[in-house]
Enzyme design. Structure first.
Site, short mmCIF file in Angstrom:
data_model
loop_
_atom_site.label_atom_id
_atom_site.label_comp_id
_atom_site.label_asym_id
_atom_site.label_seq_id
_atom_site.Cartn_x
_atom_site.Cartn_y
_atom_site.Cartn_z
N ALA A 124 0.82 -1.22 0.00
CA ALA A 124 0.00 0.00 0.00
C ALA A 124 0.85 1.26 0.00
O ALA A 124 0.30 2.37 -0.01
CB ALA A 124 -0.94 0.01 1.20
N HIS A 181 -4.02 4.50 -8.75
CA HIS A 181 -4.52 4.97 -7.46
C HIS A 181 -4.03 6.41 -7.35
O HIS A 181 -2.96 6.70 -6.80
CB HIS A 181 -3.95 4.12 -6.32
CG HIS A 181 -4.25 4.67 -4.95
ND1 HIS A 181 -5.52 5.01 -4.54
CD2 HIS A 181 -3.43 4.96 -3.90
CE1 HIS A 181 -5.47 5.47 -3.31
NE2 HIS A 181 -4.21 5.46 -2.90
#
Length: 316
Positions: A124, A181
């Site tokens: 992440a 993202h």
């Protein structure tokens, strides 16, 4: 079967993930690793205080080292510096963080590789699409065993915003974001439904859809401006991905996978719908995109490919 999860990077994002995992009973063992040992030790002790009251018991949680990685089922990486304000007062984009965080990821990748780890890695750290590719290419791990968080969080934000607009529970909304993202992401409205009814049948104008996507993309900036960081949403998103792996669910989630011709793109990790199970991501689901959506996705692929070149130069 008991499972072991190792977290690398025990800051707010990482510990939010572990807290969500503890409450869902995802593993028996947890190990926290951080460049600052006191951070991992302090957070391990704090999280250990849940042992007597958490709904699903776990056997241990501790601060550790890369020696603890070898026999882990899943390694979750959240290490890296946060988004900072620039001289003009605006917040830097995720892609502007790439050089510094690529070096951090390279070091992590080399240490994980050295440990003899054979499990699944979930990443992440931002910019997540680029850093997931850095990690996979440095380790040379099977790309299916390296998963980026992709647009899982972005899609969650989109579904919430649609639900709020229509006064419908977000879990009944099937609307997703693919691509980076970040700022070049793509809302796939052409495939969006609410309980199998096309979203175009609901009272949402083209401007409403555009505004909802913009708000979803900019949500991180808003939260960071208000409280300096985002962590609860991504922590739960990571727990959802790890749950699908450990439970061998064969669930479809919008994660970061490496594409080889899917959606007309190749050689980048990018947010796409994919089947997740104990082997990592196994199959990319290809939606038929509208012409505008495909054009936007092509741009997202090009953006990530260009950003990867910056990362590649940084880790030479």
């Amino acid at each position: 079967m008991s499972h072991k999860i190792v977290l690398i990077g025990s800051g707010a994002v990482g510990t939010s993930f572990v807290y969500a995992a503890l409450n869902q009973g995802l593993a028996a063992e947890y190990v926290l690793i951080d460049a600052f040992p006191n951070a991992s030790l302090g957070n391990a002790l704090d999280l250990a205080d849940t042992a007597a009251t958490v709904g699903v018991p776990f056997s241990s949680i501790k601060a550790g080292t890369y020696k603890d990685v070898k026999n882990a089922d899943v390694v979750v990486i959240t290490a890296g510096r946060p988004q900072l304000k620039k001289a003009d007062g605006t917040l830097e984009t995720r892609l502007e963080m790439v050089a510094g965080n690529a070096k951090i990821m390279q070091d992590i990748a080399l240490n994980v590789k050295k440990s003899g780890f054979k499990g699944i890695t979930v990443i992440a750290s931002n910019p997540v699409d680029v850093l997931t590719r850095v990690y996979q290419e440095v380790t040379q791990f099977d790309e299916h065993k390296v998963i980026g968080s992709g647009t899982t969080l972005d899609s969650s934000r989109l579904r919430r915003l649609v639900g709020e607009k229509l006064n419908i529970n977000a879990q009944s909304v099937n609307a997703y974001i693919i691509g980076e993202h970040g700022d070049s992401s793509v809302a796939v409205w052409s495939n969006a439904t609410i309980f199998n009814q096309p979203i175009k049948d609901f009272p949402l104008t083209a401007q409403d859809l555009k505004d909802i996507h913009t708000d979803a993309v900019k949500m991180a900036y808003k939260i960071i401006e208000l409280k300096r960081a985002t962590f609860y949403g991504i922590g739960v998103a990571l727990a959802r991905i790890v749950k699908a792996i450990l439970n061998n669910e064969n669930s479809v989630l919008v994660i970061g996978a490496k594409i080889h011709g899917e959606y007309n793109g190749k050689d980048v990790y990018i947010g796409v719908p994919a089947v997740i199970n104990r082997d990592g991501w196994t199959k990319i689901i290809q939606w038929k995109l509208s012409k505008d959506e495909q054009k936007a996705f092509d741009k997202s692929v090009a953006t990530l490919a260009e950003s990867y070149q910056v990362a590649k130069q940084a880790i030479k």
